[in-house]
Design an enzyme around this catalytic site. Structure first.
Site, PDB file in Angstrom:
ATOM      1  N   TYR A 103      -2.100  -0.696  10.521  1.00 52.42           N
ATOM      2  CA  TYR A 103      -2.269  -1.005   9.093  1.00 52.42           C
ATOM      3  C   TYR A 103      -0.969  -0.701   8.335  1.00 52.42           C
ATOM      4  O   TYR A 103      -0.467  -1.536   7.578  1.00 52.42           O
ATOM      5  CB  TYR A 103      -3.433  -0.203   8.502  1.00 52.42           C
ATOM      6  CG  TYR A 103      -3.635  -0.477   7.022  1.00 52.42           C
ATOM      7  CD1 TYR A 103      -4.136  -1.692   6.586  1.00 52.42           C
ATOM      8  CD2 TYR A 103      -3.305   0.490   6.064  1.00 52.42           C
ATOM      9  CE1 TYR A 103      -4.307  -1.955   5.231  1.00 52.42           C
ATOM     10  CE2 TYR A 103      -3.478   0.235   4.703  1.00 52.42           C
ATOM     11  CZ  TYR A 103      -3.973  -0.984   4.296  1.00 52.42           C
ATOM     12  OH  TYR A 103      -4.132  -1.240   2.959  1.00 52.42           O
ATOM     13  N   SER A 151       0.866  -1.184   0.000  1.00 46.87           N
ATOM     14  CA  SER A 151       0.000   0.000   0.000  1.00 46.87           C
ATOM     15  C   SER A 151       0.900   1.231   0.000  1.00 46.87           C
ATOM     16  O   SER A 151       2.069   1.152   0.397  1.00 46.87           O
ATOM     17  CB  SER A 151      -0.850   0.006   1.276  1.00 46.87           C
ATOM     18  OG  SER A 151      -1.504   1.245   1.439  1.00 46.87           O
TER      19      SER A 151
HETATM   20  N1  NAP Z   1      -8.653  -0.288  -1.745  1.00 53.48           N
HETATM   21  C1  NAP Z   1      -7.589   0.456  -1.587  1.00 53.48           C
HETATM   22  O1  NAP Z   1      -7.632   1.686  -1.776  1.00 53.48           O
HETATM   23  C2  NAP Z   1      -6.274  -0.167  -1.199  1.00 53.48           C
HETATM   24  C3  NAP Z   1      -5.162   0.703  -1.060  1.00 53.48           C
HETATM   25  C4  NAP Z   1      -3.948   0.154  -0.718  1.00 53.48           C
HETATM   26  C5  NAP Z   1      -3.812  -1.207  -0.535  1.00 53.48           C
HETATM   27  N2  NAP Z   1      -4.902  -2.016  -0.661  1.00 53.48           N
HETATM   28  C6  NAP Z   1      -4.713  -3.456  -0.424  1.00 53.48           C
HETATM   29  O2  NAP Z   1      -5.316  -4.193  -1.463  1.00 53.48           O
HETATM   30  C7  NAP Z   1      -5.786  -5.452  -0.966  1.00 53.48           C
HETATM   31  C8  NAP Z   1      -7.239  -5.667  -1.370  1.00 53.48           C
HETATM   32  O3  NAP Z   1      -8.007  -4.613  -0.828  1.00 53.48           O
HETATM   33  P1  NAP Z   1      -9.492  -4.265  -1.328  1.00 53.48           P
HETATM   34  O4  NAP Z   1      -9.604  -2.801  -1.214  1.00 53.48           O
HETATM   35  O5  NAP Z   1      -9.782  -4.935  -2.592  1.00 53.48           O
HETATM   36  O6  NAP Z   1     -10.353  -4.931  -0.133  1.00 53.48           O
HETATM   37  P2  NAP Z   1     -11.875  -5.464  -0.122  1.00 53.48           P
HETATM   38  O7  NAP Z   1     -12.693  -4.800  -1.140  1.00 53.48           O
HETATM   39  O8  NAP Z   1     -12.309  -5.358   1.305  1.00 53.48           O
HETATM   40  O9  NAP Z   1     -11.705  -7.022  -0.478  1.00 53.48           O
HETATM   41  C9  NAP Z   1     -10.969  -7.827   0.397  1.00 53.48           C
HETATM   42  C10 NAP Z   1     -10.953  -9.263  -0.098  1.00 53.48           C
HETATM   43  O10 NAP Z   1     -10.143 -10.035   0.818  1.00 53.48           O
HETATM   44  C11 NAP Z   1     -10.910 -11.142   1.313  1.00 53.48           C
HETATM   45  N3  NAP Z   1     -10.480 -11.422   2.680  1.00 53.48           N
HETATM   46  C12 NAP Z   1     -10.564 -10.611   3.765  1.00 53.48           C
HETATM   47  N4  NAP Z   1     -10.102 -11.239   4.852  1.00 53.48           N
HETATM   48  C13 NAP Z   1      -9.722 -12.474   4.447  1.00 53.48           C
HETATM   49  C14 NAP Z   1      -9.184 -13.607   5.101  1.00 53.48           C
HETATM   50  N5  NAP Z   1      -8.951 -13.615   6.427  1.00 53.48           N
HETATM   51  N6  NAP Z   1      -8.909 -14.710   4.374  1.00 53.48           N
HETATM   52  C15 NAP Z   1      -9.164 -14.737   3.049  1.00 53.48           C
HETATM   53  N7  NAP Z   1      -9.661 -13.701   2.359  1.00 53.48           N
HETATM   54  C16 NAP Z   1      -9.946 -12.596   3.072  1.00 53.48           C
HETATM   55  C17 NAP Z   1     -12.363 -10.692   1.193  1.00 53.48           C
HETATM   56  O11 NAP Z   1     -13.277 -11.798   1.064  1.00 53.48           O
HETATM   57  P3  NAP Z   1     -13.938 -12.534   2.339  1.00 53.48           P
HETATM   58  O12 NAP Z   1     -14.360 -11.458   3.289  1.00 53.48           O
HETATM   59  O13 NAP Z   1     -15.062 -13.340   1.781  1.00 53.48           O
HETATM   60  O14 NAP Z   1     -12.864 -13.408   2.905  1.00 53.48           O
HETATM   61  C18 NAP Z   1     -12.340  -9.907  -0.113  1.00 53.48           C
HETATM   62  O15 NAP Z   1     -12.417 -10.777  -1.203  1.00 53.48           O
HETATM   63  C19 NAP Z   1      -5.560  -5.417   0.556  1.00 53.48           C
HETATM   64  O16 NAP Z   1      -4.368  -6.107   0.849  1.00 53.48           O
HETATM   65  C20 NAP Z   1      -5.400  -3.934   0.847  1.00 53.48           C
HETATM   66  O17 NAP Z   1      -4.618  -3.693   1.988  1.00 53.48           O
HETATM   67  C21 NAP Z   1      -6.135  -1.529  -0.974  1.00 53.48           C
END
Ligand code: NAP
Length: 267
Positions: free
Chosen positions: A156, A143
Site C-alpha cells: 500500500y 496518503s
Molecule cells: N480513508 C483514509 O483514511 C485514507 C487515508 C489516506 C489515503 N486515502 C486514500 O483516499 C482514497 C479514497 O479512500 P476512501 O477511504 O474514501 O476509500 P473507500 O471509502 O473505500 O471508497 C473507495 C471508493 O473507490 C471506489 N473504487 C474502489 N476500487 C475501484 C476501482 N477498481 N475502480 C473504480 N472505483 C473504485 C469505490 O467504489 P466501488 O467499489 O463501487 O468501485 C469507492 O467509491 C484512496 O486512494 C485511499 O488510498 C484514504
C-alpha cells in the site's frame, strides 16, 4: 481556481468515503459533477441526492479505473456530457493491510492495479481534455503512507509513494499549461476503506484515531482554491516528510506517538 457554478468536476471513487463527501461538497458549491466508481446503484443514488447544479444534471459513469479502456471511455463520455473538465480528482483506491510475508498476491496486485495504474489511467484519459482548453486542476490522493510507509503496508505504501512521485513530476511538467496539480496526504479518516478488515489491523493503527472526513474535504477544497502543492491532513502528517532526510528521527517520533509497532527497528 474557484469552485463555483460553472465548475465541471470529475471524481473517481465517488460512491463512498472521501470521494462521496467531496462530491457532495463540490455540488453544494455549485459545481456540476461527473461521478465514477464500479457500483452503478450507489452512483445513481448519489447523483439523485446531490444539490442540483445550475449548469445541468450531474452525470455518472461506471468504470473500473484499473482498466484503461473502461477508464478512458468513461472520462471521454463525461467530458463530452459536462462540456469539459475543470477539476479532476483521482481518488479511487483500495487498501489491504497485512504482513507482507502473509499477503495474498491478488490483494497486493489489486492495490497496484487500482492505486497505481488507476491513478495513472485517470489522469492520462483526462489530460487531453484539460490541455485542449488550457485550464484546470488535478488532485491526486496519495496518503501519509506515501511519505513514510508503515509495517503491514509495504505494498500500500509503495502504491501511495507512486502517487506522490507521479503527481510531483506532473505539477512541474504542466507549468505554463494552465493546469495545476495538488497532492493530498491524508492521515486516518473514517471511511469504508478498512471495512473488510476492521478486526485485523496493524497494532499501530487504531480505529479511535480516525478523523471526520469533512475535515479532509475542507482541506482539499482549500488546497485546490489556493493552488497548494500539497495538502497534509491533519497538518501533523507533514512531519512524515522528514523520513526522506532523517528516517531515524521520524521512527523515534512515531514510536512515541503510535508505539513500537510503528517502527520496530530503531537502528
Ligand atoms: N480513508 C483514509 O483514511 C485514507 C487515508 C489516506 C489515503 N486515502 C486514500 O483516499 C482514497 C479514497 O479512500 P476512501 O477511504 O474514501 O476509500 P473507500 O471509502 O473505500 O471508497 C473507495 C471508493 O473507490 C471506489 N473504487 C474502489 N476500487 C475501484 C476501482 N477498481 N475502480 C473504480 N472505483 C473504485 C469505490 O467504489 P466501488 O467499489 O463501487 O468501485 C469507492 O467509491 C484512496 O486512494 C485511499 O488510498 C484514504
Amino acid at each position: 481556481m474557484r469552485i463555483e457554478p460553472g465548475t465541471r468536476a470529475i471524481v473517481t471513487g465517488a460512491s463512498r468515503g472521501i470521494g462521496r463527501a467531496l462530491s457532495v461538497d463540490l455540488a453544494r458549491r455549485g459545481a456540476r459533477l461527473g461521478l465514477m466508481a464500479r457500483g452503478k446503484e450507489a452512483l445513481d443514488e448519489l447523483a439523485a441526492e446531490l444539490p442540483p447544479s445550475p449548469d445541468g444534471a450531474h452525470e455518472n459513469a461506471v468504470a473500473d479505473v484499473s482498466k484503461w479502456g473502461q477508464t478512458s471511455r468513461a472520462i471521454d463520455r463525461l467530458a463530452k456530457r459536462l462540456d469539459g473538465i475543470d477539476l479532476l480528482v483521482a481518488n479511487a483506491g483500495v487498501l489491504h493491510y497485512s504482513p507482507f510475508a502473509e499477503q495474498d498476491v491478488e490483494e497486493a496486485e489489486a492495490m497496484i492495479q487500482v492505486n497505481v495504474l488507476g491513478t495513472m489511467y485517470t489522469v492520462k484519459a483526462a489530460l487531453p481534455h484539460m490541455l485542449e482548453r488550457g485550464r484546470g486542476h488535478i488532485v491526486v490522493l496519495s496518503s501519509a503512507a506515501g511519505l513514510r510507509s508503515f509495517p503491514w503496508g509495504a505494498v500500500y505504501g509503495g502504491t501511495k509513494a507512486f502517487d506522490r512521485g507521479f503527481a510531483e513530476a506532473l505539477r512541474h511538467e504542466l507549468a505554463g499549461t494552465g493546469i495545476s496539480v495538488t497532492i493530498v496526504y491524508p492521515g486516518e479518516f473514517g471511511t469504508t476503506i478498512l471495512a473488510h478488515q476492521r478486526d485485523r489491523l496493524p497494532a499501530w493503527r487504531s480505529n479511535d484515531e480516525e478523523r471526520p472526513v469533512t475535515e479532509l474535504v475542507d482541506a482539499i477544497v482549500e488546497g485546490v482554491e489556493q493552488d497548494e502543492r500539497a495538502v497534509y491532513a491533519p497538518p501533523i502528517v507533514r512531519v512524515l516528510g522528514l523520513s526522506g532526510i532523517a528516517p531515524g528521527v521520524t521512527d523515534r517520533l512515531l514510536v512515541r506517538i503510535r508505539g513500537r509497532s510503528a517502527a520496530p527497528r530503531l537502528d
